[in-house]
Motif scaffolding. Sequence first.
Motif, short mmCIF file in Angstrom:
data_model
loop_
_atom_site.label_atom_id
_atom_site.label_comp_id
_atom_site.label_asym_id
_atom_site.label_seq_id
_atom_site.Cartn_x
_atom_site.Cartn_y
_atom_site.Cartn_z
N ASP A 344 0.83 -1.20 0.00
CA ASP A 344 0.00 0.00 0.00
C ASP A 344 0.88 1.26 0.00
O ASP A 344 1.98 1.25 0.56
N ARG A 414 -4.00 7.64 1.77
CA ARG A 414 -3.73 6.23 1.54
C ARG A 414 -4.25 5.78 0.17
O ARG A 414 -5.41 6.03 -0.17
N GLU A 416 -4.62 2.21 -1.48
CA GLU A 416 -4.51 0.77 -1.26
C GLU A 416 -4.15 0.06 -2.56
O GLU A 416 -4.64 0.42 -3.63
#
Length: 434
Positions: A344, A414, A416
């Motif tokens: 990630d 973030r 992923e």
Amino acid sequence: MSTSSKATWGLLPEDILIMLKNKHWQNSRNLKSLLSGGDSFPLVVPLKPPRGNAAIQNIGHFQNFISSWKSFSQDSINGADQERGDPKSKGCKVIWEKRNFRSLAEQDVPTHLNISDIGSLACMLGSDEELQLQDWLTKIRYIFESLPSQLNSHKASSQEGSSYYGNSDQQLFQVLIDHLETLNSFEQDDLELLVKLLPQLQKGMGQGCYLRALPVTFVDTKFIEKNLRIIESVACALLDGGVRNTGLMAWLDCKEKPKDWLLVKPLCDESRSKLGGLPLLRLSSDTLQDFELPARNILVIENEQCCLALSNIPNTIAVSGGGKNVSWMKAGWLVDKNVGYWGDIDSEGLAILSDVRSRLSTITPLMMDEVTVKTFAERMVQESDSVSRDPIALTDNELALFKRLRSGYFANKRLEQERLPLEYVTQHIRDWIE
């Protein structure tokens, strides 16, 4: 509301019972200390008699205070006179003193309750506590009496144990008290297994096998696995004090059961053939440190689902599902491989990449860069700030990306790896191996 709740002095017998249960019987540490004997007894419990004008200001509570403890004392005397052998009668004594109060004649006032031993405490608390204490002592007595004499030959020179057990090995007694919760859960069959097992244990007897293969009779090794901590402590007390330093597993020379299984997937027919035709395998971290995977390219992937989506990558085997567990990547055989890492893009993912590089400096990060972030920025999500320090083994560009993610430079923090399109992933992996 009870009378005693209206005053800050003059504890009644029912108040003392509640306090003793909460402080001593239901508090595991205090209870074990009492069961161990030593200087714990006698327990001296203050009854908080009144001072100054308190008695005359609440004369009703004062009268109840005096009468309640007189009744308690009388019950104890009657019990002793009847020679019932009741610990409450013999071991709980109310201490009285003469006190002068304004506007009252001299009074005999209860000041303390002395409890002489654990049995008296249990009897005072009630039948449930009495039965519980008796159950513990019966189990401890059975263990001592059932152990072979060669394990108990040193008892004669040991210190005197608990007053409820006499001149038994105090060290073993203390171990059993320390593991009171386990002892409490033992049925008779469990006690029998324990005393049958101990004489069979010998240093090094495992010879490098797993615990379930330990050569013992009568005792199933699941019992050992389930009760490893109490067996370890008892073995230290009776067999070899060195068990304390090494732990029982190392003392027996048994291997620990693997806990961190990784998913191994060959991504081409050639690699699959070299692994016996298996499309998927589960191998432990310890196994992977010593077992060289038969492919030129080793692709380490943080998430298993991303690994399962891949196929038709020449001369490549993927290893996934380890998350933060990258300790196996210090394996010497990896140095001669082309190793890629894909995780990630967030603070935690980049911290894992740093850990990977600290073990294998030749690692190649895949799709963990700012180009990928900007390309799929609309797919980013929020991330809690789980990594507080800058990772030490990132490149300058990676560290800059780490700081930008943490600072909120992008819309979210973030990206992923599951959010990346399969065609994008496949193309980057093929570019890496070619």
